[in-house]
Design a protein around this motif. Structure first.
Motif, PDB file in Angstrom:
ATOM      1  N   GLY A 152       0.816  -1.199   0.000  1.00  0.00           N
ATOM      2  CA  GLY A 152       0.000   0.000   0.000  1.00  0.00           C
ATOM      3  C   GLY A 152       0.847   1.245   0.000  1.00  0.00           C
ATOM      4  O   GLY A 152       2.056   1.198  -0.255  1.00  0.00           O
ATOM      5  N   LEU A 153       0.184   2.367   0.297  1.00  0.00           N
ATOM      6  CA  LEU A 153       0.831   3.671   0.339  1.00  0.00           C
ATOM      7  C   LEU A 153       1.020   4.075   1.799  1.00  0.00           C
ATOM      8  O   LEU A 153       0.076   4.026   2.594  1.00  0.00           O
ATOM      9  N   VAL A 154       2.234   4.483   2.132  1.00  0.00           N
ATOM     10  CA  VAL A 154       2.535   4.879   3.507  1.00  0.00           C
ATOM     11  C   VAL A 154       3.506   6.048   3.490  1.00  0.00           C
ATOM     12  O   VAL A 154       4.293   6.194   2.545  1.00  0.00           O
ATOM     13  N   GLN A 155       3.444   6.874   4.503  1.00  0.00           N
ATOM     14  CA  GLN A 155       4.372   7.997   4.597  1.00  0.00           C
ATOM     15  C   GLN A 155       5.726   7.524   5.115  1.00  0.00           C
ATOM     16  O   GLN A 155       5.821   6.500   5.819  1.00  0.00           O
TER      17      GLN A 155
ATOM     18  N   GLY B  40      11.934 -16.160   1.126  1.00  0.00           N
ATOM     19  CA  GLY B  40      12.486 -14.821   1.189  1.00  0.00           C
ATOM     20  C   GLY B  40      11.589 -13.793   0.539  1.00  0.00           C
ATOM     21  O   GLY B  40      10.495 -14.109   0.053  1.00  0.00           O
ATOM     22  N   TRP B  41      12.083 -12.578   0.548  1.00  0.00           N
ATOM     23  CA  TRP B  41      11.417 -11.457  -0.111  1.00  0.00           C
ATOM     24  C   TRP B  41      12.418 -10.766  -1.034  1.00  0.00           C
ATOM     25  O   TRP B  41      13.580 -10.552  -0.653  1.00  0.00           O
ATOM     26  N   LEU B  42      11.935 -10.439  -2.220  1.00  0.00           N
ATOM     27  CA  LEU B  42      12.695  -9.673  -3.190  1.00  0.00           C
ATOM     28  C   LEU B  42      11.902  -8.407  -3.483  1.00  0.00           C
ATOM     29  O   LEU B  42      10.714  -8.314  -3.168  1.00  0.00           O
ATOM     30  N   ARG B  43      12.527  -7.432  -4.123  1.00  0.00           N
ATOM     31  CA  ARG B  43      11.795  -6.251  -4.552  1.00  0.00           C
ATOM     32  C   ARG B  43      12.379  -5.712  -5.854  1.00  0.00           C
ATOM     33  O   ARG B  43      13.550  -5.944  -6.163  1.00  0.00           O
ATOM     34  N   GLN B  44      11.524  -4.993  -6.579  1.00  0.00           N
ATOM     35  CA  GLN B  44      11.951  -4.404  -7.839  1.00  0.00           C
ATOM     36  C   GLN B  44      11.349  -3.021  -7.980  1.00  0.00           C
ATOM     37  O   GLN B  44      10.125  -2.874  -8.020  1.00  0.00           O
ATOM     38  N   ALA B  45      12.214  -2.024  -8.051  1.00  0.00           N
ATOM     39  CA  ALA B  45      11.791  -0.645  -8.259  1.00  0.00           C
ATOM     40  C   ALA B  45      11.772  -0.353  -9.751  1.00  0.00           C
ATOM     41  O   ALA B  45      12.463  -1.026 -10.532  1.00  0.00           O
ATOM     42  N   PRO B  46      11.018   0.649 -10.183  1.00  0.00           N
ATOM     43  CA  PRO B  46      10.945   0.982 -11.613  1.00  0.00           C
ATOM     44  C   PRO B  46      12.327   1.252 -12.198  1.00  0.00           C
ATOM     45  O   PRO B  46      13.119   2.008 -11.621  1.00  0.00           O
TER      46      PRO B  46
ATOM     47  N   SER C 236      10.083   2.006   9.843  1.00  0.00           N
ATOM     48  CA  SER C 236      10.927   3.156   9.452  1.00  0.00           C
ATOM     49  C   SER C 236      11.106   3.206   7.938  1.00  0.00           C
ATOM     50  O   SER C 236      12.224   3.365   7.435  1.00  0.00           O
ATOM     51  N   LEU C 237      10.016   3.099   7.226  1.00  0.00           N
ATOM     52  CA  LEU C 237      10.079   3.042   5.766  1.00  0.00           C
ATOM     53  C   LEU C 237      10.602   4.346   5.174  1.00  0.00           C
ATOM     54  O   LEU C 237      10.342   5.438   5.708  1.00  0.00           O
ATOM     55  N   LYS C 238      11.338   4.206   4.066  1.00  0.00           N
ATOM     56  CA  LYS C 238      11.928   5.325   3.365  1.00  0.00           C
ATOM     57  C   LYS C 238      11.400   5.360   1.935  1.00  0.00           C
ATOM     58  O   LYS C 238      11.013   4.320   1.393  1.00  0.00           O
ATOM     59  N   PRO C 239      11.425   6.519   1.291  1.00  0.00           N
ATOM     60  CA  PRO C 239      10.984   6.584  -0.117  1.00  0.00           C
ATOM     61  C   PRO C 239      11.738   5.599  -1.006  1.00  0.00           C
ATOM     62  O   PRO C 239      11.157   5.058  -1.958  1.00  0.00           O
ATOM     63  N   GLU C 240      12.992   5.332  -0.721  1.00  0.00           N
ATOM     64  CA  GLU C 240      13.769   4.400  -1.542  1.00  0.00           C
ATOM     65  C   GLU C 240      13.346   2.945  -1.352  1.00  0.00           C
ATOM     66  O   GLU C 240      13.835   2.057  -2.054  1.00  0.00           O
ATOM     67  N   ASP C 241      12.444   2.679  -0.405  1.00  0.00           N
ATOM     68  CA  ASP C 241      11.879   1.340  -0.257  1.00  0.00           C
ATOM     69  C   ASP C 241      10.730   1.096  -1.227  1.00  0.00           C
ATOM     70  O   ASP C 241      10.213  -0.030  -1.320  1.00  0.00           O
ATOM     71  N   THR C 242      10.314   2.120  -1.942  1.00  0.00           N
ATOM     72  CA  THR C 242       9.226   1.989  -2.912  1.00  0.00           C
ATOM     73  C   THR C 242       9.592   0.980  -3.990  1.00  0.00           C
ATOM     74  O   THR C 242      10.634   1.096  -4.640  1.00  0.00           O
ATOM     75  N   ALA C 243       8.738  -0.027  -4.156  1.00  0.00           N
ATOM     76  CA  ALA C 243       9.008  -1.104  -5.115  1.00  0.00           C
ATOM     77  C   ALA C 243       7.843  -2.083  -5.102  1.00  0.00           C
ATOM     78  O   ALA C 243       6.963  -2.008  -4.237  1.00  0.00           O
TER      79      ALA C 243
ATOM     80  N   VAL D  83       6.199   4.499  -0.699  1.00  0.00           N
ATOM     81  CA  VAL D  83       6.517   5.302   0.473  1.00  0.00           C
ATOM     82  C   VAL D  83       6.656   6.751   0.027  1.00  0.00           C
ATOM     83  O   VAL D  83       7.535   7.074  -0.776  1.00  0.00           O
ATOM     84  N   SER D  84       5.811   7.610   0.539  1.00  0.00           N
ATOM     85  CA  SER D  84       5.845   9.020   0.163  1.00  0.00           C
ATOM     86  C   SER D  84       6.705   9.821   1.138  1.00  0.00           C
ATOM     87  O   SER D  84       6.788   9.496   2.328  1.00  0.00           O
ATOM     88  N   SER D  85       7.327  10.848   0.612  1.00  0.00           N
ATOM     89  CA  SER D  85       8.231  11.665   1.446  1.00  0.00           C
ATOM     90  C   SER D  85       7.486  12.814   2.106  1.00  0.00           C
ATOM     91  O   SER D  85       6.349  13.094   1.797  1.00  0.00           O
TER      92      SER D  85
END
Length: 129
Positions: free
Chosen positions: A10-13, A35-41, A85-92, A127-129
């Motif tokens: 979802g969307l989180v600050q 495990g968990w993987l992630r892929q950003a644009p 402690s999510l950061k915008p760079e965690d967006t994926a 994750v929005s800034s």
């Protein structure tokens, strides 16, 4: 064969938390490291976290260490990723992944995306800034 279905994205600050869940099908789920993987644009899929089949051992990417926690419940065929402690760079898009190979030590947890055999459809985390 193991099928994986992720949920909880979802969307989180920035600074917030999310908990991802992964429901796995298959009788031998408890035999496999997960495990968990992630892929950003525009980026390659990358390793986030892993857990041994027994749940005794975990491993994290440096970028999430201390903020994310992976866990599993073999009785329920579930894997979780608690993200704090999510950061915008965690967006994926986050993918639950499995290493379909038996016979591993109870303490073996994969260390890279290439170590996994299969993954689910993914769930979007923004994750929005």
């Amino acid at each position: 064969q193991v099928q994986l279905v992720e949920s909880g994205g979802g969307l989180v600050q920035a600074g917030g938390s999310l908990r991802l869940s992964c429901a796995a099908s298959g009788r031998t789920f408890s035999s496999y490291p997960m495990g968990w993987l992630r892929q950003a644009p525009g980026k390659e899929r990358e390793f986030v976290a892993s857990i041994s089949w027994s749940g005794s051992s975990t491993y994290y990417a440096n970028s999430v260490k201390g903020r994310f926690t992976i866990s599993r419940d073999n009785a329920k065929n579930m894997v979780y990723l608690q993200m704090n402690s999510l950061k915008p760079e965690d967006t994926a898009v986050y993918y639950c992944a499995v290493r379909i190979r038996e016979g591993h030590s109870a303490y073996y947890s994969p260390r890279s995306a290439a170590d996994f055999s299969s993954w689910g459809q993914g769930t979007q985390v923004t994750v929005s800034s």
